[in-house]
Design an enzyme around this catalytic site. Structure first.
Site, PDB file in Angstrom:
ATOM      1  N   ARG A 226      20.325  25.839  -0.587  1.00 20.68           N
ATOM      2  CA  ARG A 226      20.471  27.221  -0.162  1.00 20.68           C
ATOM      3  C   ARG A 226      21.752  27.318   0.657  1.00 20.68           C
ATOM      4  O   ARG A 226      22.092  26.393   1.409  1.00 20.68           O
ATOM      5  CB  ARG A 226      19.281  27.662   0.699  1.00 20.68           C
ATOM      6  N   GLU A 255      24.616  36.449  -1.786  1.00 20.90           N
ATOM      7  CA  GLU A 255      24.601  36.418  -3.253  1.00 20.90           C
ATOM      8  C   GLU A 255      24.440  37.836  -3.784  1.00 20.90           C
ATOM      9  O   GLU A 255      23.534  38.535  -3.332  1.00 20.90           O
ATOM     10  CB  GLU A 255      23.472  35.505  -3.741  1.00 20.90           C
ATOM     11  N   HIS A 274      24.485  30.760  -8.745  1.00 15.42           N
ATOM     12  CA  HIS A 274      23.066  30.382  -8.579  1.00 15.42           C
ATOM     13  C   HIS A 274      22.360  30.265  -9.938  1.00 15.42           C
ATOM     14  O   HIS A 274      21.366  30.947 -10.203  1.00 15.42           O
ATOM     15  CB  HIS A 274      22.323  31.370  -7.664  1.00 15.42           C
TER      16      HIS A 274
HETATM   17  P1  NDP Z   1      10.699  19.546  -3.204  1.00 16.33           P
HETATM   18  O1  NDP Z   1       9.726  20.168  -2.267  1.00 16.33           O
HETATM   19  O2  NDP Z   1      10.198  18.829  -4.388  1.00 16.33           O
HETATM   20  O3  NDP Z   1      11.622  18.529  -2.386  1.00 16.33           O
HETATM   21  C1  NDP Z   1      12.173  18.834  -1.146  1.00 16.33           C
HETATM   22  C2  NDP Z   1      12.749  17.552  -0.557  1.00 16.33           C
HETATM   23  O4  NDP Z   1      13.501  17.898   0.617  1.00 16.33           O
HETATM   24  C3  NDP Z   1      11.689  16.535  -0.121  1.00 16.33           C
HETATM   25  O5  NDP Z   1      12.083  15.249  -0.519  1.00 16.33           O
HETATM   26  C4  NDP Z   1      11.700  16.640   1.402  1.00 16.33           C
HETATM   27  O6  NDP Z   1      11.376  15.426   2.075  1.00 16.33           O
HETATM   28  C5  NDP Z   1      13.164  16.966   1.622  1.00 16.33           C
HETATM   29  N1  NDP Z   1      13.439  17.535   2.940  1.00 16.33           N
HETATM   30  C6  NDP Z   1      12.762  18.481   3.617  1.00 16.33           C
HETATM   31  N2  NDP Z   1      13.328  18.690   4.826  1.00 16.33           N
HETATM   32  C7  NDP Z   1      14.395  17.851   4.893  1.00 16.33           C
HETATM   33  C8  NDP Z   1      15.365  17.579   5.884  1.00 16.33           C
HETATM   34  N3  NDP Z   1      15.354  18.203   7.068  1.00 16.33           N
HETATM   35  N4  NDP Z   1      16.319  16.652   5.618  1.00 16.33           N
HETATM   36  C9  NDP Z   1      16.330  15.999   4.434  1.00 16.33           C
HETATM   37  N5  NDP Z   1      15.420  16.195   3.456  1.00 16.33           N
HETATM   38  C10 NDP Z   1      14.473  17.124   3.687  1.00 16.33           C
HETATM   39  O7  NDP Z   1      11.689  20.715  -3.614  1.00 16.33           O
HETATM   40  P2  NDP Z   1      12.578  20.849  -4.942  1.00 16.33           P
HETATM   41  O8  NDP Z   1      13.268  19.572  -5.194  1.00 16.33           O
HETATM   42  O9  NDP Z   1      11.786  21.471  -6.019  1.00 16.33           O
HETATM   43  O10 NDP Z   1      13.629  21.967  -4.452  1.00 16.33           O
HETATM   44  C11 NDP Z   1      14.400  21.755  -3.284  1.00 16.33           C
HETATM   45  C12 NDP Z   1      15.159  23.021  -2.908  1.00 16.33           C
HETATM   46  O11 NDP Z   1      16.187  23.248  -3.841  1.00 16.33           O
HETATM   47  C13 NDP Z   1      14.329  24.293  -2.926  1.00 16.33           C
HETATM   48  O12 NDP Z   1      13.624  24.478  -1.704  1.00 16.33           O
HETATM   49  C14 NDP Z   1      15.366  25.361  -3.152  1.00 16.33           C
HETATM   50  O13 NDP Z   1      15.874  25.832  -1.919  1.00 16.33           O
HETATM   51  C15 NDP Z   1      16.462  24.647  -3.913  1.00 16.33           C
HETATM   52  N6  NDP Z   1      16.472  25.015  -5.331  1.00 16.33           N
HETATM   53  C16 NDP Z   1      17.624  25.535  -5.845  1.00 16.33           C
HETATM   54  C17 NDP Z   1      17.716  25.836  -7.184  1.00 16.33           C
HETATM   55  C18 NDP Z   1      18.963  26.404  -7.743  1.00 16.33           C
HETATM   56  O14 NDP Z   1      18.892  27.130  -8.708  1.00 16.33           O
HETATM   57  N7  NDP Z   1      20.118  26.072  -7.198  1.00 16.33           N
HETATM   58  C19 NDP Z   1      16.583  25.662  -8.099  1.00 16.33           C
HETATM   59  C20 NDP Z   1      15.422  25.102  -7.463  1.00 16.33           C
HETATM   60  C21 NDP Z   1      15.398  24.796  -6.130  1.00 16.33           C
HETATM   61  P3  NDP Z   1       9.935  14.704   1.901  1.00 16.33           P
HETATM   62  O15 NDP Z   1       9.919  14.202   0.486  1.00 16.33           O
HETATM   63  O16 NDP Z   1       9.934  13.605   2.879  1.00 16.33           O
HETATM   64  O17 NDP Z   1       8.922  15.779   2.166  1.00 16.33           O
HETATM   65  C1  7N6 Z   2      15.909  30.836 -10.448  1.00 16.60           C
HETATM   66  C2  7N6 Z   2      15.852  29.532  -9.645  1.00 16.60           C
HETATM   67  C3  7N6 Z   2      14.722  28.123  -6.788  1.00 16.60           C
HETATM   68  O1  7N6 Z   2      14.544  28.018  -5.569  1.00 16.60           O
HETATM   69  O2  7N6 Z   2      16.894  28.925  -6.270  1.00 16.60           O
HETATM   70  C4  7N6 Z   2      16.047  28.614  -7.317  1.00 16.60           C
HETATM   71  O3  7N6 Z   2      13.847  27.805  -7.592  1.00 16.60           O
HETATM   72  C5  7N6 Z   2      15.973  29.811  -8.189  1.00 16.60           C
HETATM   73  C6  7N6 Z   2      16.231  30.600 -11.903  1.00 16.60           C
END
Ligand code: NDP
Ligand code: 7N6
Length: 308
Positions: A226, A255, A274
């Site tokens: 984000r 955005e 995004h």
């Molecule tokens: P998950 O919940 O599967 O993974 C999140 C990870 O972040 C976990 O490993 C967690 O640690 C870690 N984490 C949490 N807090 C911290 C911190 N302070 N420092 C370091 N690591 C931390 O989420 P996803 O992988 O599915 O998605 C992650 C993020 O990516 C979403 O929240 C979203 O904001 C973003 N996203 C963006 C997309 C895009 O289109 N660009 C698409 C999808 C997601 P632990 O394993 O120890 O709990």
């Molecule tokens: C939309 C994905 C998420 O958090 O930011 C992404 O899953 C959006 C296609």
């Protein structure tokens, strides 16, 4: 929980066609309909949405079609007794593939040549500019669905993978897992730092001037998390002064990124709108999650991906 209606909020159109989502959610028993901001909800409703609205608190359950749920007021959902689920778990291929694209572009200078192609410009990069991903270190910050997918691919490319997660738990294909308090150390030797964590009060502003100064001057920052995880002015300054070599950003502070934003013209930046998770089957992946949870709700079981 008895679900009598699935309401697809019009904000879903930000990620996929509304009609495709409605079709993917169709089942024999529960009606599926598109709703706008004037809709009212009750305890028989499941709302499928991209964005939050206050009125959703009257529903039984709200499903956010993104993994990140930072825009939702979790405490309000808990107070209202409304279930909130997110879409983590479906981005393990899409976002990591996009990240491999950024890393490859930076290493092989593809973004530079694409820019030059527009001017029929045959100029080659300096001899010492291109490098191979093989043997380079990547630090993956956040090792959940997306971070694991990035780590797996980076490892397969022969990269040296380190990472950061809250728990510090060992993670497949990650040689060393750091905890957030060790972030400075984790990024210090990395050629690439890839942000795959959620936006929380702990990660808001986590990548600031001090952290960027810890990174190698020939390193690249990738943000698929984000926008606010990175301090905007600090990054722009780091790119302008050569504190780091470049950045690829899919997630932004505002955005769409404003027309006059300096990143658009920054030759060491790759800007994508995004779309790291975009795919022609997004509606199907979401519908599979929702359908599984409707079945769970019907059986009185706990919902998968419940965050409130
Ligand atoms: P998950 O919940 O599967 O993974 C999140 C990870 O972040 C976990 O490993 C967690 O640690 C870690 N984490 C949490 N807090 C911290 C911190 N302070 N420092 C370091 N690591 C931390 O989420 P996803 O992988 O599915 O998605 C992650 C993020 O990516 C979403 O929240 C979203 O904001 C973003 N996203 C963006 C997309 C895009 O289109 N660009 C698409 C999808 C997601 P632990 O394993 O120890 O709990
Ligand atoms: C939309 C994905 C998420 O958090 O930011 C992404 O899953 C959006 C296609």
């Amino acid at each position: 929980m008895d679900i009598a209606r699935i309401a697809v909020h019009e904000s879903v159109a930000k990620a996929c066609p509304l009609e495709a989502m409605v079709a993917a959610l169709q089942g024999p028993d529960i009606p599926v309909e598109i709703v706008g901001d004037d809709a009212a909800f009750d305890a028989g409703d499941c709302v499928v949405t991209f964005s939050p609205r206050n009125a959703f608190l009257d529903a039984a359950w709200v499903h956010g079609i993104r993994a990140g749920y930072d825009e939702f007021d979790v405490a309000a959902y808990e107070a209202a007794g409304t279930a909130l689920t997110n879409s983590t778990g479906i981005h393990g291929d899409t976002v990591p593939e996009t990240v491999v694209g950024y890393l490859t572009a930076f290493a092989r200078r593809l973004h530079v040549y694409r820019d030059r192609q527009r001017d029929n410009d045959w100029t080659q990069e300096p001899y010492d500019a291109p490098f191979t991903l093989t043997g380079e270190q990547v630090c993956v910050v956040g090792l959940g669905t997306i971070g694991q997918g990035v780590a797996d691919r980076a490892d397969a490319l022969g990269m040296d993978v380190v990472g950061v997660r809250r728990s510090g738990d060992p993670t497949e294909n990650v040689e060393h897992v750091y905890t957030p308090d060790e972030l400075d150390t984790a990024v210090a030797d990395a050629r690439f730092v890839v942000l795959c964590c959620p936006l929380t009060k702990e990660t808001d502003g986590m990548v600031d001037a001090a952290l960027l100064a810890q990174m190698r001057t020939d390193s690249y920052l990738v943000n698929v998390a984000r926008g606010p995880v990175v301090v905007e002015d600090a990054l722009l300054n780091a790119l302008d002064t050569g504190t780091i070599a470049g950045a690829a950003l899919d997630a932004h502070w505002a955005e769409p990124l404003p027309d006059d934003h300096p990143l658009w013209d920054h030759e060491s930046a790759i800007v994508t709108p995004h779309v790291a998770a975009a795919t022609s089957r997004y509606h199907e992946d979401i519908a599979a999650l929702v359908r599984e949870n409707v079945e769970r709700a019907t059986r009185g079981e706990s919902l998968r991906n419940r965050v409130a």
